[in-house]
Design an enzyme around this catalytic site. Sequence first.
Site, PDB file in Angstrom:
ATOM      1  N   ASN A   9       0.958  -1.296  -0.097  1.00 29.56           N
ATOM      2  CA  ASN A   9      -0.033   0.029   0.086  1.00 29.56           C
ATOM      3  C   ASN A   9       0.412   1.083   0.404  1.00 29.56           C
ATOM      4  OD1 ASN A   9      -1.770   2.136   0.519  1.00 29.56           O
ATOM      5  ND2 ASN A   9      -2.110   1.316   2.431  1.00 29.56           N
ATOM      6  N   LYS A  11      -0.481   3.860  -0.531  1.00 29.72           N
ATOM      7  CA  LYS A  11      -0.343   5.647   0.456  1.00 29.72           C
ATOM      8  C   LYS A  11       0.075   6.512  -0.429  1.00 29.72           C
ATOM      9  CE  LYS A  11      -0.206   3.293   4.259  1.00 29.72           C
ATOM     10  NZ  LYS A  11      -0.189   3.548   6.168  1.00 29.72           N
ATOM     11  N   HIS A  95      -9.722   1.236   4.548  1.00 27.64           N
ATOM     12  CA  HIS A  95      -8.206   1.110   5.122  1.00 27.64           C
ATOM     13  C   HIS A  95      -8.702   2.240   6.828  1.00 27.64           C
ATOM     14  CE1 HIS A  95      -3.936   2.751   6.712  1.00 27.64           C
ATOM     15  NE2 HIS A  95      -4.053   1.112   5.940  1.00 27.64           N
ATOM     16  N   GLU A  97      -7.145   5.064   7.596  1.00 20.70           N
ATOM     17  CA  GLU A  97      -6.594   6.255   7.007  1.00 20.70           C
ATOM     18  C   GLU A  97      -7.579   6.896   6.696  1.00 20.70           C
ATOM     19  OE1 GLU A  97      -3.075   5.364   5.366  1.00 20.70           O
ATOM     20  OE2 GLU A  97      -2.020   5.209   7.323  1.00 20.70           O
ATOM     21  N   GLU A 167      -5.623  -4.907  10.920  1.00 21.43           N
ATOM     22  CA  GLU A 167      -4.565  -3.774  10.131  1.00 21.43           C
ATOM     23  C   GLU A 167      -5.170  -2.829  11.545  1.00 21.43           C
ATOM     24  OE1 GLU A 167      -2.783  -2.755   6.679  1.00 21.43           O
ATOM     25  OE2 GLU A 167      -4.540  -1.494   7.199  1.00 21.43           O
ATOM     26  N   GLY A 173       2.340   2.346  10.661  1.00 24.13           N
ATOM     27  CA  GLY A 173       3.269   3.467  10.317  1.00 24.13           C
ATOM     28  C   GLY A 173       3.860   3.263  11.701  1.00 24.13           C
ATOM     29  N   SER A 213       3.645  -1.978  10.513  1.00 25.45           N
ATOM     30  CA  SER A 213       4.759  -1.713   9.892  1.00 25.45           C
ATOM     31  C   SER A 213       5.725  -3.506  10.422  1.00 25.45           C
ATOM     32  CB  SER A 213       5.201  -1.347  12.047  1.00 25.45           C
ATOM     33  OG  SER A 213       4.818  -0.939  12.079  1.00 25.45           O
TER      34      SER A 213
HETATM   35  P1  PGA Z   1       2.852   0.711   7.670  1.00 25.67           P
HETATM   36  O1  PGA Z   1       1.182   0.665   6.853  1.00 25.67           O
HETATM   37  O2  PGA Z   1       3.633  -0.935   7.182  1.00 25.67           O
HETATM   38  O3  PGA Z   1       3.217   2.008   7.305  1.00 25.67           O
HETATM   39  O4  PGA Z   1       1.977   0.346   8.683  1.00 25.67           O
HETATM   40  C1  PGA Z   1       0.391  -0.441   6.729  1.00 25.67           C
HETATM   41  C2  PGA Z   1      -1.006   0.121   5.682  1.00 25.67           C
HETATM   42  O5  PGA Z   1      -1.093   1.465   6.642  1.00 25.67           O
HETATM   43  O6  PGA Z   1      -1.165  -1.120   5.538  1.00 25.67           O
END
Ligand code: PGA
Length: 251
Positions: A9, A11, A95, A97, A167, A173, A213
């Site tokens: 992803n 983003k 997601h 976000e 998640e 992140g 992460s």
């Molecule tokens: P990250 O993001 O690996 O940077 O924690 C994962 C995600 O939000 O899909």
Amino acid sequence: MRRPIIAANWKMNCTTGQANELVNNFKALVTQVTEVDIVLAPPFTALATVGQLISGSNIALAAQNMYWEESGAYTGEVSPGMLIDIGCKYVIIGHSERRAYFGETDETVNKKIKKALEHNLTPIVCVGESLAQRENNETQAVVVLQIRRGLQGLTSEQMQKIVLAYEPIWAIGTGKTATPEQANDVHHFIRRKLAGIFDEATASAVRIQYGGSVKPASVDELMAQSDIDGALVGGAALKADSFARIVKFEA
Ligand code: PGA
């Protein structure tokens, strides 16, 4: 056995030039990988570029979002037909976000899943709890609601076409990965709920990715867990060598 699925992803990262470099480097590192479904989800503006670069390869294209109407006066939105047209096989839906910053709800997630399936796009549906919810022991309650509402009205056959991504928001992140056991516990819980809502065959067929992460150093242990079937990777997917190592996990 469920076939592993590892998705990047990106983003809101990568211009077309950056996408070009990242994909060319990554592609060369994973040509031998045949046992894993590999998926890249660049931003909309890089879908065409990435689609061309991976055409005919072992890598599939995904979008990070879509709208549930076919076309019309929905400024700023992108339809499932447009995603199919550009070569997408997958679409990330719900997601955290998008839920946190863009008003996505379980109801909009549900509409998007149904519309994606109509177009034979595979939804990657994200669920997960916040840190406060985990600390209040609400993880199971939160996740079960997201699943019940998000997947409402789907048949078992439809459900088996969906990929779920667990998640935990506190791990996205932040560098804080859930421990493999913590993640697997929730994956197992989700699978038991799917058995109740749908049936055993569906529960054992659905692939559940872990996200939050995931790094080259943590992927092997995560993928060794009984109910973890893949990863949804943000930050560590923006470097070709690190994402290639994740795709080549050793479980
Ligand atoms: P990250 O993001 O690996 O940077 O924690 C994962 C995600 O939000 O899909």
